[in-house]
Scaffold this active site. Structure first.
Site, mmCIF file in Angstrom:
data_model
loop_
_atom_site.group_PDB
_atom_site.id
_atom_site.type_symbol
_atom_site.label_atom_id
_atom_site.label_comp_id
_atom_site.label_asym_id
_atom_site.label_seq_id
_atom_site.Cartn_x
_atom_site.Cartn_y
_atom_site.Cartn_z
ATOM 1 N N CYS A 192 0.760 -1.242 0.000
ATOM 2 C CA CYS A 192 0.000 0.000 0.000
ATOM 3 C C CYS A 192 0.796 1.300 0.000
ATOM 4 O O CYS A 192 1.992 1.345 0.253
ATOM 5 C CB CYS A 192 -0.944 0.027 1.186
ATOM 6 S SG CYS A 192 -1.705 -1.529 1.557
ATOM 7 N N ASN A 204 0.010 1.777 5.914
ATOM 8 C CA ASN A 204 0.951 1.083 5.043
ATOM 9 C C ASN A 204 1.930 0.342 5.921
ATOM 10 O O ASN A 204 2.597 0.965 6.761
ATOM 11 C CB ASN A 204 1.687 2.122 4.158
ATOM 12 C CG ASN A 204 2.870 1.536 3.394
ATOM 13 O OD1 ASN A 204 3.862 2.214 3.211
ATOM 14 N ND2 ASN A 204 2.794 0.275 2.991
ATOM 15 N N GLY A 205 2.005 -0.977 5.771
ATOM 16 C CA GLY A 205 2.944 -1.733 6.594
ATOM 17 C C GLY A 205 2.374 -3.044 7.069
ATOM 18 O O GLY A 205 1.431 -3.575 6.461
ATOM 19 N N CYS A 235 13.247 0.250 5.099
ATOM 20 C CA CYS A 235 13.318 -1.011 4.346
ATOM 21 C C CYS A 235 14.149 -0.814 3.069
ATOM 22 O O CYS A 235 13.815 0.040 2.230
ATOM 23 C CB CYS A 235 11.902 -1.438 3.985
ATOM 24 S SG CYS A 235 11.816 -2.830 2.860
ATOM 25 N N TYR A 276 13.293 -1.753 -5.091
ATOM 26 C CA TYR A 276 12.203 -2.181 -5.955
ATOM 27 C C TYR A 276 10.919 -1.338 -5.899
ATOM 28 O O TYR A 276 10.333 -1.021 -6.913
ATOM 29 C CB TYR A 276 11.859 -3.638 -5.660
ATOM 30 C CG TYR A 276 10.710 -4.158 -6.443
ATOM 31 C CD1 TYR A 276 10.827 -4.369 -7.821
ATOM 32 C CD2 TYR A 276 9.492 -4.429 -5.833
ATOM 33 C CE1 TYR A 276 9.759 -4.843 -8.551
ATOM 34 C CE2 TYR A 276 8.416 -4.903 -6.576
ATOM 35 C CZ TYR A 276 8.557 -5.106 -7.924
ATOM 36 O OH TYR A 276 7.496 -5.571 -8.651
ATOM 37 N N SER A 335 11.823 -1.336 -13.441
ATOM 38 C CA SER A 335 12.543 -0.996 -12.219
ATOM 39 C C SER A 335 14.052 -1.236 -12.294
ATOM 40 O O SER A 335 14.799 -0.716 -11.469
ATOM 41 C CB SER A 335 11.937 -1.739 -11.022
ATOM 42 O OG SER A 335 11.820 -3.089 -11.325
ATOM 43 N N ASP A 356 18.797 -7.384 -13.191
ATOM 44 C CA ASP A 356 17.492 -7.474 -12.541
ATOM 45 C C ASP A 356 17.625 -6.872 -11.156
ATOM 46 O O ASP A 356 18.680 -6.977 -10.532
ATOM 47 C CB ASP A 356 17.041 -8.938 -12.457
ATOM 48 C CG ASP A 356 15.519 -9.053 -12.359
ATOM 49 O OD1 ASP A 356 14.861 -8.030 -12.083
ATOM 50 O OD2 ASP A 356 15.014 -10.163 -12.558
ATOM 51 N N ASP A 357 16.579 -6.206 -10.664
ATOM 52 C CA ASP A 357 16.724 -5.564 -9.354
ATOM 53 C C ASP A 357 16.770 -6.567 -8.232
ATOM 54 O O ASP A 357 17.470 -6.376 -7.234
ATOM 55 C CB ASP A 357 15.613 -4.526 -9.136
ATOM 56 C CG ASP A 357 14.251 -5.099 -9.415
ATOM 57 O OD1 ASP A 357 13.864 -6.073 -8.755
ATOM 58 O OD2 ASP A 357 13.587 -4.589 -10.324
ATOM 59 N N CYS A 402 17.113 -1.468 6.754
ATOM 60 C CA CYS A 402 16.670 -2.798 7.165
ATOM 61 C C CYS A 402 16.944 -3.767 6.020
ATOM 62 O O CYS A 402 16.518 -3.544 4.882
ATOM 63 C CB CYS A 402 15.182 -2.766 7.502
ATOM 64 S SG CYS A 402 14.457 -4.397 7.686
#
Lengths: 459, 459, 459, 459
Positions: A9, A110-111, A244, A250, A292, A354-355, A440
């Site tokens: 979210c 969000n989380g 994070c 990403y 991305s 690639d990420d 993190c």
């Protein structure tokens, strides 16, 4: 392209802004990449009180111009929801609105709360009823059951019960609260808009709406926005800047800044470090998995001096892939989303950036696609370390079993994916992109800054 | 045509029936006249557990054939919602579904709980959160907080807390409960369908689905439907057969039977009694306000020997009336709904039968329409007594102030409506249509069989 | 209820009226019973030129309030389309709009051209291309190919080529033409609306929009409406007032007047004549098949002195009948549309009035329904003569083979339908309801006032 | 990003392919960038004959999975329509279907007929009626009026009447014709799909559907596809390979090959030539206007050795921009579509690569956006020559007046756009990217390979 990574979210809020719901609409639109499953806006206006519009679907699908014509609210909060599993998903679409005895307020989140199931269990034993199957509603239940008498104290006491990752917006009639967990796992920033304020998961939403960035909400902080302006409070004493790392790798929009670091630049640097790990690898071209991984590919090219090119293109008209009776028809649906420029990759030793890699299925598909179009060799370079541990903070990475890097050696992965070589950014290099003791890296290292309670997830 | 009378909802349930959700769809469709604002169906199936589909709009608008193709449920409950006032109405659409610690169940409700605000206040003080603004959710909260350990005891203890008018269906995984308040204010009947059972607000829904009527749920009764068949329990000792008289007068479908009395026949008889009150009134023709007053008009004609005719026709294609800038355009919208056959009413002394009068605005409009089309005189005859008191049991009659009969004398009403004479069925005659000591006549007499708590409504 | 009779369309036009497209919307809405398959409106405005909106579906489904907000036209024509057979039906939705070299105009048509296939064949041989599969477009092709130089002469010469039944509206930038075939088979009336004019298939549309009836367009007449007002021209010398009798019997709204005869009154009289044919038949109650046979039932009751009652009710919420896998589920769909009041018909000798019988399947279904609900006897009385001949003038009665009265004796029909007796209004009695030498009774007598060319239809 | 350039349509056809309409759906989806206004598919199947589905909107919006479930066709043609001006646009949505005396066929068209208005005028004088306002329908009218008796001869004779740019597909019951004008202005390629064939405006559609490229249709060629396979005919003797240069510069998908030249590679080369024109220009970074200019930017970077970066990002969720009351709100809508990465452009001398400039308004906006985000200088480099002449072959470039390069000097353009310098690819350099005597450069040079008739366009 992390094949099953989905982020939980995005949130956006307005305070003291003309046409707040419409500004919120554009803000959510800018956060659409954080969740495509559902969306909603809650507006408050003295005359009409709280008005809530929400539902399944994209922001541009769910809302119509007529929704905003007569919606007078000056304060609002909104939410974009990522895809969840299970059936009666509509109940999880946010904002949640609570009309209780002496208080009316809305909430977006969000989380992921790591002790949600424990708190919920206890509250249900005592007779509380939860409407949604998600964890976001818990804060409101804690708030209404709080023994404190002042609103701010109620909020603080409630926040001290929950653990995990969260960015919350709470909208009361006269106040908007912006809250971030004590590790700052999920981003949340504040901007100025004319005489009012906006709050958003990403600063890109400020660019789009024309707001001016002020600052990030700090870990452990409650920012109260009212007619008095911004006021700062903390619900926690020991706070850490552990945003994070996947937000950079990403999730976030390349234009966004988190902790004043630009996401695109972060990715370019990660690509450079990745290239520096193995100097002089003999590729012919460097291409990224769109969208991305393009930035990292550019970084890789800069460092390695190997030419960057565009070999894969994402179809911008997102077509419906109908469920098909035959394998042939199913494959068309997939091809529809990503296409190769044959002339670019033909007879080339391709360095494919690639990420991140989760299950490896997408990488496998792309490698095959490139080889079918004539690529001589495909060397997969991943701009993040191997994902070996589950996430408890709101990233949808299911279990150990599905994590390719947790279950295979490099050679096994090379065989599975069908590439000619494979390497990952080292964890040390990833950490170099953060200030000391920040960030993190849970899914790479298994070190979890916030307490976790649901240990069977990783099995 | 009672101009602002709206009834609170209709319910339909299935137990042990193949394609239960589809049968429920047709059942709700037959109850559509009880609520056009929203609708929903909750189905239960061992494999897929509970699945809920609901939303605003008509049954035929909300559901598509694809909704039923793969919906395997054998048990289900459904609901049609009448229009409510205020904004965030979507939250009130039923069924409500509750997934709590050890119990999953759904609930639909027709009626009105008179002590809802008191219970809700108390529970919110203790930290409970209600999602809907309606009262129907309260039963679930009482259930989850009940100190009892057995399901039936929990239900009984919860029902003993609430007052007012209610027909409830509760669907658990293995059981369906059909419940009616101790005065039997709202109707609820049980039918047989192949090897299973259906429950409905009106028996007309049995005719449509092809079920066979068994019996009504009794006042104060809990009928438990399970694989053992029907079992009967009572949560109350002193019960009364006080079905709401407006069910016969206005709400129910003419085909339905309540307490084994047919609604159409009731209306014909009310028309006869109305005519008998004033023999030999010199009208030329008797016409009814369509559709609900046609039966009474027929009865009036039979008794008075004055010829029945069709002078007003309701447009069967319900057109949208767009909000219009000019008075002329607005009037078209209204004319669109009801039309006069000029040749029938021209130069005639019209006896116009209406089932009830609330605010008088519709009567005023129709009288004007008839006179504009040449009617010489219009004599309004109402097949129910004057409505002088507010309703507390789920009929949407707002306040004293709006009730024309509570605020005007007969002569004042005649002047306001513009008719040449006006009379009502006497309360004594209305009572003759019920068995002794049965029926609820609250809005006519101010006598309320179930306790009421919200006394400021009538002011 | 004529089971497969479908009428070809309704038309409505506006000239010199503010918000013409919106008035046209309401006008079409009032004509919705003449065609539910598609609809459209063409408006003309100096600034925006011609604007056309049309499509499949009901008027209230196809048009939205926003369609009319900025649509400035003062002149317009509209159309409701009945169901046609075959696939690519959308091309037949009217109005048709033609933008040719020196002329722009729109066209709507109600009726059927009997020599359409011959003209079309010839024109296609010469290289003309028709977009629609219907015949209505032919007039425009004749118009553009006409050798005449003046608009009115072009129209006249085109009309003299076609045969059959038609009511046409032609909208040019500055003129509206209303045209009726020389037998006047399809109705068309003119009304006044403020300073402008409306034209409609039925006068009921004047009642709804608030227009005032002026007169009918005469057989063979071209009424030209322009800023000069109404001007009358004739394209034919020998004209006859042969309006289709089915307009009174089945198609038209009870409120409408055709040739100054009210449709409801016509039906009441037909019911009286039907009863008078067989005095003293021993029934207990008279009921009509809703909605179109109610008037005739009332007439039958008046004449026979047998009591009229309401035994069948049509469901006003038109539910979707989903295609169902089992016979049981299919039957629910049908039951959903019509319901019986058991108490009315139980143990009664029912006189069932139907307006007409085509294939007999609906009658068969209703008789069974009544008997299943306890009717002792069902005597079917039809308020029109037996239909023995095909229609060539725009009624959708397919072939001889399907016409029950063309293939069975009365006794065979009684057996097929399952009733206890059956009789029809005699053709002589039907003719009594018309002025001498007026009316078209083609499907009853096989006498066709307008030339027919497609003789294989009846085989 | 050419600000008002819009290309006329894309076509896709299937012959002898299972589930042809679904394959056509995916093919059209891949061509969506050629036209977003409308789309449609015509399928042919022996049992169901021709079935046509079309309408306004994107391919993924217009078609649903249920459209394809029971659509058995093995042959089909489809079309995506670009935006046209004017009101009744729906009539222009293709395919067109013609059901004439002895022939049934469908038609799709990409291009523009330069003598359409002359032919249309003549045919209308003779009484033909055109449904659409576009020119595509003319071929069918010529075909039906042709004096030839054989189908192929009819087609040839019709093609010899029309001038201009066209790629046509004609679908008869048993044959599919693929046709390209004698200059080959619009591309058209043939592919193999299992045992059948596909035809498409761009080879990218073969990649998506999984077809294998066979060859391009040649200029002046008619390829007939039937059960006998491919047969080649020519309707013209003097043919030229003058494919529209804008197909490479702007319209086509980077993956597509035209005349065996890859579009992405073409753009990369154009960027290189552009850089080579002015060696050693002192910029800090090279960025492209997404998406179509990225390839050229990459080429520019390669040649100039200046670093390529990503400075502008297109929002992939295309949000609705509601019409807004204030300038501030309108600007949000625009910002929503394109965003800048501030950290990339800040304090930089930006070389901004654009594929083409038409009116200059978009360039002006982007330059301002970059400068507002801190770019020190913005040097606009255009990967095509100045557009100074109108297009007559199906590109929507309106008039001289709007073409900035036709009305301003370089210095005036620099001032208008607000950039620090501006240069264009020279026409000589553009021509180097084509084989000698190939390509059409009309809008750059005013030289038109196919006859034009409408000379007032350029005024």
């Amino acid at each position: 392209m992390g094949d099953v990574i989905k982020e939980k979210c995005g949130v956006f809020g307005c305070f003291n802004i003309e046409n707040a719901p419409l500004i919120n609409y554009y803000g959510l639109h800018a956060l659409q990449h954080r969740g495509q499953e559902g969306c909603g806006i809650l507006g408050y206006d003295k005359l009409e009180n709280f008005i809530l519009k929400k539902g399944m679907g994209l922001v541009s699908e769910k809302f119509k111009s007529t929704d905003f014509k007569n919606w007078k609210a000056k304060n609002s909060i909104g939410h974009v929801l990522y895809s969840t599993t299970g059936g009666s998903i509509e109940c999880n679409v946010q904002p949640f609105y609570f009309n209780i005895k002496d208080d009316k307020f809305g909430l977006v989140h969000n989380g992921n709360l790591t002790n949600a199931h424990i708190i919920k269990d206890k509250m249900e034993s005592e007779g509380s009823i939860f409407q949604a199957t998600s964890d976001s509603e818990i804060l409101a239940h804690l708030y209404t059951k709080s023994k404190e008498t002042q609103r701010l104290d109620k909020i603080k006491s409630s926040l001290n019960v929950i653990s995990g990752a969260f960015a919350f917006l709470l909208l009361f009639e006269d106040e908007l609260y912006a809250i971030r967990d004590r590790n700052g796992l999920r981003p949340l920033s504040i901007g100025k808009f004319n005489n009012g304020y906006v709050v958003a998961s990403e600063t890109y939403a400020f660019d789009v709406t024309g707001a001016t960035y002020i600052r990030d909400v700090n870990p452990g902080e409650i920012v109260k926005i009212s007619n008095k302006g911004l006021e700062s409070f903390y619900f926690s004493k020991n706070n850490f800047n552990n945003v994070c790392s996947m937000e950079y790798i990403y999730f976030s929009h390349p234009s966004s800044n988190i902790n004043n670091i630009n996401v695109h630049n972060f990715r370019v640097e990660s690509g450079k470090l990745l290239a520096a790990q193995e100097n002089n690898y003999p590729g012919d071209i460097v291409i990224g998995v769109p969208d991305s991984s393009t930035s990292s590919a550019l970084g890789y090219s800069k460092q390695s001096k190997l030419p960057f090119d565009i070999g894969l293109i994402k179809n911008k008209y997102s077509g419906r892939t109908f469920i098909q009776p035959t394998k042939e028809l199913r494959e068309i649906g997939v091809r529809n989303k990503l296409s190769v420029i044959k002339d670019v990759v033909k007879d080339k030793r391709v360095i494919l950036i690639d990420d991140s890699i989760v299950r490896g299925t997408t990488s496998k598909y792309i490698v095959k696609l490139l080889k079918n179009n004539g690529a001589k060799e495909v060397h997969v370079r991943v701009a993040s370390p191997p994902i070996k541990y589950p996430s408890y903070y709101g990233i949808d990475i299911s279990t150990y079993k599905e994590l390719i890097a947790a279950n295979m050696t490099i050679n096994q992965m090379i065989e599975y994916i069908g590439c000619d070589s494979l390497s990952f950014l080292s964890i040390d290099n990833l950490k170099k992109l953060f200030a000391p003791n920040q960030g993190c890296f849970d899914i790479f290292t298994g070190e979890y800054p916030a307490d976790i309670y649901d240990l069977n997830k990783g099995e």
